[in-house]
Design a protein around this motif. Structure first.
Motif, PDB file in Angstrom:
ATOM      1  N   ASP A 116       0.882  -1.160   0.000  1.00  0.00           N
ATOM      2  CA  ASP A 116       0.000   0.000   0.000  1.00  0.00           C
ATOM      3  C   ASP A 116       0.926   1.219   0.000  1.00  0.00           C
ATOM      4  O   ASP A 116       1.830   1.298   0.843  1.00  0.00           O
ATOM      5  N   VAL A 117       0.715   2.128  -0.947  1.00  0.00           N
ATOM      6  CA  VAL A 117       1.690   3.210  -1.148  1.00  0.00           C
ATOM      7  C   VAL A 117       1.854   4.082   0.105  1.00  0.00           C
ATOM      8  O   VAL A 117       2.971   4.360   0.531  1.00  0.00           O
ATOM      9  N   ALA A 118       0.730   4.464   0.710  1.00  0.00           N
ATOM     10  CA  ALA A 118       0.807   5.355   1.872  1.00  0.00           C
ATOM     11  C   ALA A 118       1.512   4.653   3.038  1.00  0.00           C
ATOM     12  O   ALA A 118       2.341   5.245   3.736  1.00  0.00           O
ATOM     13  N   ARG A 119       1.190   3.373   3.226  1.00  0.00           N
ATOM     14  CA  ARG A 119       1.799   2.624   4.323  1.00  0.00           C
ATOM     15  C   ARG A 119       3.299   2.447   4.094  1.00  0.00           C
ATOM     16  O   ARG A 119       4.111   2.632   4.986  1.00  0.00           O
ATOM     17  N   ALA A 120       3.667   2.095   2.842  1.00  0.00           N
ATOM     18  CA  ALA A 120       5.086   1.880   2.529  1.00  0.00           C
ATOM     19  C   ALA A 120       5.863   3.181   2.697  1.00  0.00           C
ATOM     20  O   ALA A 120       6.973   3.189   3.267  1.00  0.00           O
ATOM     21  N   ALA A 121       5.276   4.305   2.243  1.00  0.00           N
ATOM     22  CA  ALA A 121       5.953   5.610   2.364  1.00  0.00           C
ATOM     23  C   ALA A 121       6.189   5.932   3.838  1.00  0.00           C
ATOM     24  O   ALA A 121       7.273   6.380   4.226  1.00  0.00           O
ATOM     25  N   LYS A 122       5.190   5.655   4.668  1.00  0.00           N
ATOM     26  CA  LYS A 122       5.305   5.917   6.107  1.00  0.00           C
ATOM     27  C   LYS A 122       6.429   5.074   6.708  1.00  0.00           C
ATOM     28  O   LYS A 122       7.247   5.558   7.488  1.00  0.00           O
ATOM     29  N   GLU A 123       6.474   3.806   6.309  1.00  0.00           N
ATOM     30  CA  GLU A 123       7.509   2.918   6.851  1.00  0.00           C
ATOM     31  C   GLU A 123       8.913   3.397   6.445  1.00  0.00           C
ATOM     32  O   GLU A 123       9.834   3.402   7.264  1.00  0.00           O
ATOM     33  N   VAL A 124       9.048   3.829   5.186  1.00  0.00           N
ATOM     34  CA  VAL A 124      10.364   4.315   4.722  1.00  0.00           C
ATOM     35  C   VAL A 124      10.776   5.545   5.532  1.00  0.00           C
ATOM     36  O   VAL A 124      11.915   5.641   5.993  1.00  0.00           O
ATOM     37  N   VAL A 125       9.841   6.470   5.720  1.00  0.00           N
ATOM     38  CA  VAL A 125      10.169   7.697   6.461  1.00  0.00           C
ATOM     39  C   VAL A 125      10.520   7.358   7.914  1.00  0.00           C
ATOM     40  O   VAL A 125      11.491   7.882   8.474  1.00  0.00           O
ATOM     41  N   GLU A 126       9.780   6.450   8.521  1.00  0.00           N
ATOM     42  CA  GLU A 126      10.083   6.072   9.906  1.00  0.00           C
ATOM     43  C   GLU A 126      11.448   5.393  10.015  1.00  0.00           C
ATOM     44  O   GLU A 126      12.192   5.637  10.962  1.00  0.00           O
ATOM     45  N   LEU A 127      11.775   4.561   9.026  1.00  0.00           N
ATOM     46  CA  LEU A 127      13.103   3.929   9.024  1.00  0.00           C
ATOM     47  C   LEU A 127      14.189   4.991   8.878  1.00  0.00           C
ATOM     48  O   LEU A 127      15.229   4.927   9.536  1.00  0.00           O
ATOM     49  N   ALA A 128      13.928   5.970   8.006  1.00  0.00           N
ATOM     50  CA  ALA A 128      14.916   7.034   7.786  1.00  0.00           C
ATOM     51  C   ALA A 128      15.132   7.805   9.084  1.00  0.00           C
ATOM     52  O   ALA A 128      16.268   8.099   9.469  1.00  0.00           O
ATOM     53  N   GLN A 129      14.018   8.109   9.766  1.00  0.00           N
ATOM     54  CA  GLN A 129      14.139   8.880  11.010  1.00  0.00           C
ATOM     55  C   GLN A 129      14.842   8.072  12.095  1.00  0.00           C
ATOM     56  O   GLN A 129      15.690   8.587  12.821  1.00  0.00           O
ATOM     57  N   ALA A 130      14.506   6.794  12.181  1.00  0.00           N
ATOM     58  CA  ALA A 130      15.152   5.944  13.188  1.00  0.00           C
ATOM     59  C   ALA A 130      16.639   5.778  12.872  1.00  0.00           C
ATOM     60  O   ALA A 130      17.480   5.797  13.765  1.00  0.00           O
ATOM     61  N   SER A 131      16.969   5.633  11.575  1.00  0.00           N
ATOM     62  CA  SER A 131      18.375   5.509  11.188  1.00  0.00           C
ATOM     63  C   SER A 131      19.145   6.755  11.583  1.00  0.00           C
ATOM     64  O   SER A 131      20.269   6.682  12.062  1.00  0.00           O
ATOM     65  N   ALA A 132      18.516   7.898  11.337  1.00  0.00           N
ATOM     66  CA  ALA A 132      19.184   9.169  11.644  1.00  0.00           C
ATOM     67  C   ALA A 132      19.487   9.255  13.134  1.00  0.00           C
ATOM     68  O   ALA A 132      20.502   9.809  13.537  1.00  0.00           O
ATOM     69  N   ARG A 133      18.602   8.667  13.941  1.00  0.00           N
ATOM     70  CA  ARG A 133      18.832   8.699  15.398  1.00  0.00           C
ATOM     71  C   ARG A 133      19.739   7.549  15.828  1.00  0.00           C
ATOM     72  O   ARG A 133      20.054   7.418  17.003  1.00  0.00           O
ATOM     73  N   GLY A 134      20.079   6.691  14.863  1.00  0.00           N
ATOM     74  CA  GLY A 134      20.946   5.552  15.181  1.00  0.00           C
ATOM     75  C   GLY A 134      20.224   4.447  15.927  1.00  0.00           C
ATOM     76  O   GLY A 134      20.804   3.648  16.612  1.00  0.00           O
ATOM     77  N   GLU A 135      18.889   4.368  15.733  1.00  0.00           N
ATOM     78  CA  GLU A 135      18.101   3.385  16.498  1.00  0.00           C
ATOM     79  C   GLU A 135      17.611   2.218  15.676  1.00  0.00           C
ATOM     80  O   GLU A 135      17.094   1.263  16.211  1.00  0.00           O
ATOM     81  N   ALA A 136      17.675   2.363  14.357  1.00  0.00           N
ATOM     82  CA  ALA A 136      16.994   1.352  13.530  1.00  0.00           C
ATOM     83  C   ALA A 136      17.628  -0.019  13.678  1.00  0.00           C
ATOM     84  O   ALA A 136      18.772  -0.117  14.032  1.00  0.00           O
TER      85      ALA A 136
END
Ligand code: 5GP
Length: 286
Positions: free
Chosen positions: A266-286
């Motif tokens: 689902d495009v909206a769900r996948a986009a949300k997951e990518v953004v959350e992964l990006a944010q978590a990566s930036a914080r070094g938590e992913a």
């Protein structure tokens, strides 16, 4: 009939690496009535890339599993032995920790990267989406500087020569595409999360240039769905369809070198997951 179709589809998913054999085994064990649960262990094994009939028979003997068994009907010791065998063959790609605000979104042709990226552009303006440079002509509705920077071959040569591209590749044997270095570095310097929607060759170049970058591989919900998206429009001839399917098979094999896998169900769900992964990566938590 429907159950048989579901099992055939599952076997194609395993064979094309849309799902890992480990994932199929988990599904079988969590629901023994599912397609995975009712799949014969013999058919399960031969759907794994690289396992033929003789290897299948050796493995079953080694693990003391009867060939008439279905995945969902394995005993506890057999499950553990089969899971260990699968991990030994090929460990599942880890959802590895990353520590970077630079994120790459790649995946096989027609998986819908562009649609997911467009959704991110609209819904998550805090993420800086890199605008690529390309030698292909604009399509109707595409805006210079928003969708791409459109340049000719001579200008693209100059960008390469002057080191102004972070990565570049020839895509589909046709046009060249590259990521302008300046805007990416500027956005990172401002502390923003930067997302590159590029092809798989480009993702490998980013990995080499910036090992801490987080690489996301976008997967189709199933192999059949990818085939529909690839050939669905019916505008290509048989030869072109086969070429695209072969390309997709090769591209799916590449996913092990990526840090994260996101399913584009689902495009909206996948986009949300990518953004959350990006944010978590930036914080070094992913
Ligand atoms: P399209 O021509 O349909 O916009 O894009 C074709 C392909 O080029 C897509 O797979 C897209 O991911 C890839 N692509 C777009 N920009 C870049 C780039 O800057 N670098 C690389 N390596 N691939 C890109």
């Amino acid at each position: 009939m429907a159950a048989r179709r579901a099992r055939a589809s599952l076997k194609r998913d395993i064979n094309t690496r849309v799902i890992t054999p480990q994932e199929a085994l988990r599904r079988a064990l969590s629901d023994t009535d599912s397609a995975a649960g009712s799949l014969r262990v013999t058919e399960f094994l031969t759907s794994i890339p690289g396992v033929g009939a003789s290897k299948r028979d050796r493995v079953l003997e080694q693990l003391a599993i009867s060939p008439v068994k279905r995945l969902g009907g394995l005993g506890a010791r057999q499950r553990t032995a089969l899971a260990a065998y699968l991990d030994g063959r090929r460990a599942e790609p880890a959802q590895q920790p990353a520590r970077s605000r630079l994120m790459v979104l790649a995946g096989p042709t027609a998986v819908g990267k562009g649609t997911v990226a467009a959704q991110i552009r609209e819904q998550y303006p805090e993420v800086a989406l890199s605008v690529s440079t390309t030698t292909r002509a604009p399509r109707p509705g595409e805006i210079e500087g928003v969708h791409y920077f459109f340049v000719d071959d001579a200008e693209f040569d100059r960008l390469i020569a002057d080191g102004e591209l972070l990565e570049w590749a020839t895509v589909h044997n046709a046009h060249r595409y590259g990521t302008p270095r300046g805007p990416v570095e500027a956005a990172l310097a401002e502390g923003r999360t930067v997302l590159l929607e590029i092809d798989i060759q480009g993702a490998h170049q980013i990995r080499a240039a910036e090992p801490s970058a987080a690489l996301v591989f976008l997967l189709p919900p199933s192999w059949d769905e990818l085939v529909d998206r690839l050939v669905g429009r019916g505008t290509e001839d048989e030869e072109e369809r086969r070429r695209r399917l072969r390309t997709a098979v090769v591209e799916l094999k590449d996913q092990d070198s990526f840090d994260f896998r996101v399913i584009n169900d689902d495009v909206a769900r996948a986009a949300k997951e990518v953004v959350e992964l990006a944010q978590a990566s930036a914080r070094g938590e992913a």
